[in-house]
Design an enzyme around this catalytic site. Sequence first.
Site, mmCIF file in Angstrom:
data_model
loop_
_atom_site.group_PDB
_atom_site.id
_atom_site.type_symbol
_atom_site.label_atom_id
_atom_site.label_comp_id
_atom_site.label_asym_id
_atom_site.label_seq_id
_atom_site.Cartn_x
_atom_site.Cartn_y
_atom_site.Cartn_z
ATOM 1 N N ALA A 186 -17.115 0.255 -3.033
ATOM 2 C CA ALA A 186 -16.462 -0.212 -1.780
ATOM 3 C C ALA A 186 -17.556 -1.488 -2.129
ATOM 4 O O ALA A 186 -16.345 -2.927 -1.175
ATOM 5 C CB ALA A 186 -16.514 0.191 -0.878
ATOM 6 N N GLY A 190 -20.286 18.322 -13.527
ATOM 7 C CA GLY A 190 -20.670 17.043 -12.748
ATOM 8 C C GLY A 190 -21.645 16.822 -11.665
ATOM 9 O O GLY A 190 -21.234 16.425 -10.455
ATOM 10 N N GLY A 193 -23.001 13.655 -11.074
ATOM 11 C CA GLY A 193 -23.553 12.425 -10.741
ATOM 12 C C GLY A 193 -23.442 12.060 -9.288
ATOM 13 O O GLY A 193 -23.394 12.730 -8.633
ATOM 14 N N VAL A 194 -22.792 11.148 -8.755
ATOM 15 C CA VAL A 194 -23.049 11.040 -7.103
ATOM 16 C C VAL A 194 -21.749 11.354 -6.185
ATOM 17 O O VAL A 194 -22.493 12.513 -5.326
ATOM 18 C CB VAL A 194 -22.468 9.256 -6.633
ATOM 19 C CG1 VAL A 194 -22.059 8.773 -5.011
ATOM 20 C CG2 VAL A 194 -22.975 8.174 -7.936
ATOM 21 N N HIS A 243 -41.963 -3.275 12.952
ATOM 22 C CA HIS A 243 -43.324 -1.975 12.957
ATOM 23 C C HIS A 243 -42.667 -1.046 14.561
ATOM 24 O O HIS A 243 -43.000 -1.446 15.613
ATOM 25 C CB HIS A 243 -44.966 -2.583 13.623
ATOM 26 C CG HIS A 243 -45.419 -1.799 13.119
ATOM 27 N ND1 HIS A 243 -45.813 -0.126 11.908
ATOM 28 C CD2 HIS A 243 -46.153 -1.229 13.955
ATOM 29 C CE1 HIS A 243 -46.532 0.355 12.418
ATOM 30 N NE2 HIS A 243 -47.288 0.197 13.986
ATOM 31 N N GLU A 293 0.799 -0.776 0.148
ATOM 32 C CA GLU A 293 -0.091 -0.005 -0.200
ATOM 33 C C GLU A 293 0.806 1.315 0.158
ATOM 34 O O GLU A 293 1.345 1.500 1.212
ATOM 35 C CB GLU A 293 -0.720 -0.248 1.369
ATOM 36 C CG GLU A 293 -1.307 0.863 1.712
ATOM 37 C CD GLU A 293 -2.044 1.333 0.298
ATOM 38 O OE1 GLU A 293 -3.058 1.219 -0.225
ATOM 39 O OE2 GLU A 293 -2.025 2.880 -0.617
HETATM 40 P P1 NAD Z 1 -20.278 9.393 -11.716
HETATM 41 O O1 NAD Z 1 -19.929 8.964 -12.945
HETATM 42 O O2 NAD Z 1 -21.081 9.073 -11.021
HETATM 43 O O3 NAD Z 1 -20.825 11.123 -12.635
HETATM 44 C C1 NAD Z 1 -20.227 11.941 -13.098
HETATM 45 C C2 NAD Z 1 -20.696 12.907 -13.833
HETATM 46 O O4 NAD Z 1 -20.230 13.831 -14.522
HETATM 47 C C3 NAD Z 1 -22.400 12.430 -14.697
HETATM 48 O O5 NAD Z 1 -23.535 12.780 -14.462
HETATM 49 C C4 NAD Z 1 -21.854 12.392 -15.639
HETATM 50 O O6 NAD Z 1 -22.829 12.969 -17.074
HETATM 51 C C5 NAD Z 1 -21.727 13.932 -16.041
HETATM 52 N N1 NAD Z 1 -20.149 14.968 -16.378
HETATM 53 C C6 NAD Z 1 -19.376 14.261 -17.410
HETATM 54 N N2 NAD Z 1 -18.456 15.228 -17.932
HETATM 55 C C7 NAD Z 1 -19.074 16.502 -17.401
HETATM 56 C C8 NAD Z 1 -18.340 17.153 -17.980
HETATM 57 N N3 NAD Z 1 -17.277 17.667 -18.754
HETATM 58 N N4 NAD Z 1 -19.108 18.632 -17.818
HETATM 59 C C9 NAD Z 1 -20.374 18.029 -16.939
HETATM 60 N N5 NAD Z 1 -20.988 16.990 -16.800
HETATM 61 C C10 NAD Z 1 -20.281 16.259 -16.762
HETATM 62 O O7 NAD Z 1 -18.866 9.836 -11.167
HETATM 63 P P2 NAD Z 1 -18.903 10.501 -9.106
HETATM 64 O O8 NAD Z 1 -19.294 11.106 -9.229
HETATM 65 O O9 NAD Z 1 -16.820 11.260 -9.975
HETATM 66 O O10 NAD Z 1 -18.020 9.635 -8.867
HETATM 67 C C11 NAD Z 1 -17.286 8.236 -9.032
HETATM 68 C C12 NAD Z 1 -17.503 6.869 -8.982
HETATM 69 O O11 NAD Z 1 -17.324 7.084 -7.144
HETATM 70 C C13 NAD Z 1 -19.169 6.524 -8.995
HETATM 71 O O12 NAD Z 1 -17.768 4.891 -9.791
HETATM 72 C C14 NAD Z 1 -19.607 6.372 -8.212
HETATM 73 O O13 NAD Z 1 -19.925 5.543 -8.255
HETATM 74 C C15 NAD Z 1 -18.293 6.101 -6.720
HETATM 75 N N6 NAD Z 1 -19.273 6.761 -5.671
HETATM 76 C C16 NAD Z 1 -20.208 5.970 -4.995
HETATM 77 C C17 NAD Z 1 -20.786 6.861 -3.781
HETATM 78 C C18 NAD Z 1 -21.669 5.899 -2.975
HETATM 79 O O14 NAD Z 1 -21.675 4.999 -3.128
HETATM 80 N N7 NAD Z 1 -22.117 6.984 -2.143
HETATM 81 C C19 NAD Z 1 -20.113 8.544 -4.236
HETATM 82 C C20 NAD Z 1 -19.019 8.687 -4.117
HETATM 83 C C21 NAD Z 1 -18.242 8.014 -5.518
#
Ligand code: NAD
Length: 463
Positions: free
Chosen positions: A313, A179, A181-182, A452, A33
């Site tokens: 994870a 972005g 996303g998540v 419940h 690591e």
């Molecule tokens: P993601 O793929 O979930 O989201 C990325 C987002 O960015 C997408 O909606 C995409 O359409 C958008 N995007 C891409 N290029 C762009 C641009 N140039 N301009 C604007 N929007 C754009 O990726 P993430 O949120 O970076 O997460 C990375 C990974 O980590 C994912 O696989 C996610 O599942 C994981 N993660 C999981 C958790 C959880 O389980 N709670 C939490 C954090 C991260």
Amino acid sequence: MNHYFLAIIGGGPAGYTAAEKASKAGKDVVVFEQTSLGGTCLNVGCIPTKTLLYSAKQYFNAVNATKYGVTAENVTFDYAKIAQRKTKVVRKLVAGIKAKLNNEHCTVVNGAASVVSRTDEKVIIACGEEQYEAENLLICTGSNNFVPPIPGIKDNEAVWDSTSALAATALPASMIIVGGGVIGMEFATLYHEFGVPVTVVEAMPTILPNLDQEVVAVLREKYQKSGINILTSTKVMSLDGNKVTVQSAEGEAVVLEAERVLVSVGRRANVQGLEALTDLAYNRGAIIVDDFMKTNLNNVYAAGDVTGKIMLAHVASRQAEVAVGCMLQEMPVQRIAYNAIPSVVYTNPEIASVGMSEKDAVAHYMETENKSQEEATECFEVRRMPMTFSGRFVAENEGEMGLCKMIIDRQHQTVLGVSMIGNPCSEFVAAASFAVRMGYTLPEFRQVVFPHPTVSEILKEIL
Ligand code: NAD
């Protein structure tokens, strides 16, 4: 040179799970690591985010407690203290992993490892001045934040990724998140709940594009009402310091400005140190593995984000169990099943899902049963139930909406997937995972008794 049954590169959830399992089976294991045991999840991912989000929720709930008949005046927070607590939580959990591996007499080497050579019988790995020989190699090198090729993004001091955002000891005055996303939506939640003005810029027509869109719509409506500026179908054209030029959904160039810009547009597999494995097969930068986590090279396995499958994870640790099971030739043979992987987005309210969404189900029947799109939609039933059908939800979520959706195979009456929004659905999505994983029919699932009053009863109500 020391000889091991298994060498593992990377000590994240995949690496430490594999190390523990193989050591428990009496095998000699070495884990390399380069930073800290626990990987992205424990050090710069799931755990620090959830720790910060918990403080944000405490503050937000205190400020908004009047709807429960409680008035808290002069509620304040100290972000430096919140950040300190996050660091303490991470240290404690990393120490726990260290202790676990020590107890199992697993060798942990701190440093960046690289493969030197490989034959079908052994793999040689270098770390610092030393070399190590192992019968099997498990690659668990994880992933890195992706930096998109947008002009002005590189070496820009106003730009954070999730790691720098987590390391900060003070909040920015305002934030643009690139972005939705998540990662983007979890950080939007964090900053918004602490009162930081947030703008989310998402290239796709929707935030969280991979999730059930009816569920996502509930979140979007709530967040927009509460003041988060969400711009979808919006492309980032360039950055100049803290100014972000975007092309709006209408095609106009608009300049946005905030103290910080958080870029969260996905992660990419980290394959550094593997250059000597010249024949290792990749797909779009991620290592190709089969359902036993075997790569195309005999005695080389991979697990976790580096496989580019589902970057979670809990997927990584399950993949690691499967990989080690395969090396140990455990019976019955186990293989990874991706059809029942739960996932949670820690927004407020939380979103949790497992198995197929409505869109996935259409694709599934079109692909596996050669149906047209119209025919595919006839193969499954979609059930919807507002979370307010749960008494506990109503008691604890004043004025909140929530939704539970279930996808059911019409012919076999089996549960294919569940998507939910409403607190605390992250805590009971595992019950739905059982149903999907075990292929429960509705009559079988109905026999399960739910306590419940709990919000989990929504899974019973919807049956
Ligand atoms: P993601 O793929 O979930 O989201 C990325 C987002 O960015 C997408 O909606 C995409 O359409 C958008 N995007 C891409 N290029 C762009 C641009 N140039 N301009 C604007 N929007 C754009 O990726 P993430 O949120 O970076 O997460 C990375 C990974 O980590 C994912 O696989 C996610 O599942 C994981 N993660 C999981 C958790 C959880 O389980 N709670 C939490 C954090 C991260």
